[in-house]
Design a protein around this motif. Structure first.
Motif, mmCIF file in Angstrom:
data_model
loop_
_atom_site.group_PDB
_atom_site.id
_atom_site.type_symbol
_atom_site.label_atom_id
_atom_site.label_comp_id
_atom_site.label_asym_id
_atom_site.label_seq_id
_atom_site.Cartn_x
_atom_site.Cartn_y
_atom_site.Cartn_z
ATOM 1 N N ALA A 26 0.833 -1.209 0.000
ATOM 2 C CA ALA A 26 0.000 0.000 0.000
ATOM 3 C C ALA A 26 0.863 1.252 0.000
ATOM 4 O O ALA A 26 0.585 2.207 -0.731
ATOM 5 N N ARG A 31 -1.615 3.825 -1.955
ATOM 6 C CA ARG A 31 -3.055 3.601 -1.877
ATOM 7 C C ARG A 31 -3.455 3.229 -0.462
ATOM 8 O O ARG A 31 -2.640 2.753 0.313
ATOM 9 N N LYS A 32 -4.710 3.445 -0.186
ATOM 10 C CA LYS A 32 -5.239 3.136 1.144
ATOM 11 C C LYS A 32 -6.039 1.836 1.167
ATOM 12 O O LYS A 32 -6.185 1.233 2.211
ATOM 13 N N ASN A 33 -6.556 1.435 0.054
ATOM 14 C CA ASN A 33 -7.403 0.247 -0.010
ATOM 15 C C ASN A 33 -6.652 -0.925 -0.615
ATOM 16 O O ASN A 33 -5.991 -0.792 -1.631
ATOM 17 N N THR A 35 -6.921 -5.091 -1.898
ATOM 18 C CA THR A 35 -7.894 -5.994 -2.519
ATOM 19 C C THR A 35 -7.547 -7.443 -2.189
ATOM 20 O O THR A 35 -6.465 -7.742 -1.683
#
Length: 68
Positions: A26, A31-33, A35
Motif C-alpha cells: 500500500a 493507496r489506502k485500499n 484488494t
C-alpha cells in the motif's frame, strides 16, 4: 480480515507477516485500499515461497487450502 484469519488459523506471526506485506505494498503504491488480489499475491509470492521450512510446514499441514 476474516480471510487473513481463515488462511492463518489465527497464527500471530503469519498474520503479522501478511499485514506487514499489505502495508508495504500500500505504501509503495500510495493507496489506502487493499484488494483480495493483493492478499493473494502476498500469500503466493511473499509467504509461501520464502525459504522457511517452519512456515511452509505450518501453511501446508495446519492451514486451510488457499483461496477456496
Amino acid at each position: 480480515m476474516d480471510k487473513i484469519y481463515q488462511l492463518t488459523t489465527g497464527h500471530p506471526a503469519l498474520i503479522q507477516t501478511i499485514c506487514y506485506e499489505l502495508v508495504r505494498i500500500a505504501n509503495m503504491a500510495a493507496r489506502k485500499n487493499m484488494t483480495m488480489d493483493d492478499l493473494e499475491t502476498i500469500t503466493e509470492e511473499q509467504i509461501l515461497k520464502r525459504d522457511n521450512s517452519m512456515i511452509n510446514i505450518f501453511w501446508t499441514q495446519f492451514c486451510m487450502p488457499l483461496f477456496q
